[in-house]
Design a protein around this motif. Structure first.
Motif, PDB file in Angstrom:
ATOM      1  N   HIS A  44      -5.860   5.491  -3.106  1.00 46.30           N
ATOM      2  CA  HIS A  44      -5.939   4.291  -3.944  1.00 46.30           C
ATOM      3  C   HIS A  44      -7.273   4.188  -4.677  1.00 46.30           C
ATOM      4  N   ASP A  84      -6.248 -10.547  -1.297  1.00 51.65           N
ATOM      5  CA  ASP A  84      -6.187 -10.032  -2.658  1.00 51.65           C
ATOM      6  C   ASP A  84      -6.713  -8.602  -2.719  1.00 51.65           C
ATOM      7  N   LEU A  87      -3.953  -6.429  -1.480  1.00 55.02           N
ATOM      8  CA  LEU A  87      -2.910  -6.274  -2.493  1.00 55.02           C
ATOM      9  C   LEU A  87      -3.340  -5.289  -3.580  1.00 55.02           C
ATOM     10  N   SER A  88      -4.622  -5.262  -3.869  1.00 58.61           N
ATOM     11  CA  SER A  88      -5.140  -4.281  -4.825  1.00 58.61           C
ATOM     12  C   SER A  88      -5.023  -2.867  -4.260  1.00 58.61           C
ATOM     13  N   LEU A  90      -2.818  -1.953  -2.129  1.00 55.30           N
ATOM     14  CA  LEU A  90      -1.382  -1.671  -2.165  1.00 55.30           C
ATOM     15  C   LEU A  90      -0.965  -1.182  -3.550  1.00 55.30           C
ATOM     16  N   ALA A  91      -1.456  -1.840  -4.587  1.00 53.42           N
ATOM     17  CA  ALA A  91      -1.093  -1.434  -5.945  1.00 53.42           C
ATOM     18  C   ALA A  91      -1.572  -0.013  -6.240  1.00 53.42           C
ATOM     19  N   GLY A  92      -2.821   0.299  -5.854  1.00 49.82           N
ATOM     20  CA  GLY A  92      -3.336   1.645  -6.075  1.00 49.82           C
ATOM     21  C   GLY A  92      -2.592   2.688  -5.262  1.00 49.82           C
ATOM     22  N   ALA A  94       0.552   2.445  -4.214  1.00 51.21           N
ATOM     23  CA  ALA A  94       1.885   2.602  -4.799  1.00 51.21           C
ATOM     24  C   ALA A  94       1.831   3.515  -6.018  1.00 51.21           C
ATOM     25  N   GLU A  95       0.791   3.352  -6.844  1.00 52.51           N
ATOM     26  CA  GLU A  95       0.621   4.236  -7.999  1.00 52.51           C
ATOM     27  C   GLU A  95       0.486   5.687  -7.540  1.00 52.51           C
ATOM     28  N   GLU A 134       5.480  -7.707  -2.210  1.00 58.12           N
ATOM     29  CA  GLU A 134       4.834  -6.999  -3.307  1.00 58.12           C
ATOM     30  C   GLU A 134       5.278  -5.533  -3.340  1.00 58.12           C
ATOM     31  N   ARG A 137       8.443  -5.254  -5.178  1.00 62.65           N
ATOM     32  CA  ARG A 137       8.228  -5.331  -6.622  1.00 62.65           C
ATOM     33  C   ARG A 137       7.704  -4.008  -7.186  1.00 62.65           C
ATOM     34  N   LEU A 138       6.866  -3.337  -6.400  1.00 56.02           N
ATOM     35  CA  LEU A 138       6.253  -2.084  -6.839  1.00 56.02           C
ATOM     36  C   LEU A 138       7.145  -0.866  -6.615  1.00 56.02           C
TER      37      LEU A 138
END
Length: 282
Positions: A44, A84, A87-88, A90-92, A94-95, A134, A137-138
């Motif tokens: 991430h 938060d 969650l950041s 998690l977003a990285g 997932a990418e 989340e 969603r991702l």
């Protein structure tokens, strides 16, 4: 299936750099590699260009990445860690998973920060529910490991987590050796959660007054073979991923030199191969 078709391992247990991680997995004949860090960085933390380079190296080697191991909820966090920020991560992550052609992310459920057990449970459950929504969603799936955090304390807590969240985007990694540190027997834990297990970590070791000491699969106190038999008889089709902790223990900031890392990893892979072949020739 041969053991190489079902086995993989966490790359940084073999070497810090990706090229060396890949080389050792290819040498062992493994078709998959689980990724946690590359040169000390979590996936991430990699920018788009670096991540594309990782994906290209993995693809060029003919490997797949079934799971990206995230630090979400692990020993580096507490139940008070900023959500938060998680969650950041998690977003990285997932990418990274999508770039690598996968969608499974390893998570845990937050060590306590000193609050009463009921409050710890409530906040851990809340966080995993938010993270799972989340993840949906991702387009990824979270795999909770029976390790650091509230739901890793035992099978009842794990099942309560799954029931509370109530989403197919939250499933389980079962680590056969983590009971050494947390005081339960692997086979008993597994028997209660087995229908929800999508991925398995392999380690073995001994309980000592100072804590768990890890060793080659089949040489310790964990019934690794019994757990694998239990999984296979139940129709488990997933992978068995080496996380030996014999020369690299991230939560203790302990790691060996390159030669010792590689040799320890190879020895653990061969130890698991012996277990696999014994089981499938019984």
């Amino acid at each position: 299936m041969t053991w190489t078709e079902r086995a993989c391992g966490i790359g940084d247990e073999a070497a810090p750099g990706l090229a060396e991680q890949i080389a050792i997995h290819r040498e062992l004949g493994l078709g998959a590699i689980e990724l946690r860090t590359v040169d000390g960085l979590g996936l991430h933390e990699l920018d788009t260009e670096a991540l594309a380079g990782v994906a290209e190296q993995v693809r060029a080697a003919g490997l797949v990445v079934p799971v990206v191991d995230t630090p979400i909820g692990n020993w580096s966090t507490t139940v008070a860690t900023d959500l938060d920020t998680e969650l950041s991560v998690l977003a990285g992550s997932a990418e990274a998973a999508h770039a690598l052609g996968g969608r499974w992310l390893r998570v845990m459920s937050y060590p306590n920060d000193g609050r009463p057990d009921a409050d710890w449970a409530a906040e851990s459950l809340r966080r995993l529910a938010v993270l799972t929504r989340e993840a949906e969603r991702l387009g990824v799936r979270l795999l909770h490991e029976n390790c650091q955090g509230w739901a890793g304390r035992g099978p009842d807590e794990t099942l309560r987590l799954l029931e509370y969240v109530g989403s197919p985007a939250l499933r389980l990694i079962f680590d056969v050796g983590n009971g050494l540190a947390y005081g339960y027997e692997a086979a008993e834990f597994l028997g209660k959660v087995l229908p929800f297990v999508d991925h398995v970590h392999i380690k073995d070791g001994h309980r000592t007054p100072a804590g768990a000491v890890f060793t080659l699969p089949g040489r310790g106190d964990v019934d690794v073979a019994g757990c694998v038999r239990q999984l296979e008889r139940a129709g488990y089709q997933g992978r068995y991923s080496l996380e030996p902790h014999v020369a690299h223990i991230p939560h203790l900031a302990a790691t060996a030199g390159a030669d010792e890392l590689a040799e320890g990893y190879r020895a653990c892979a061969l130890g698991f191969r012996e277990i696999w072949e014994t089981i499938h020739h019984d």
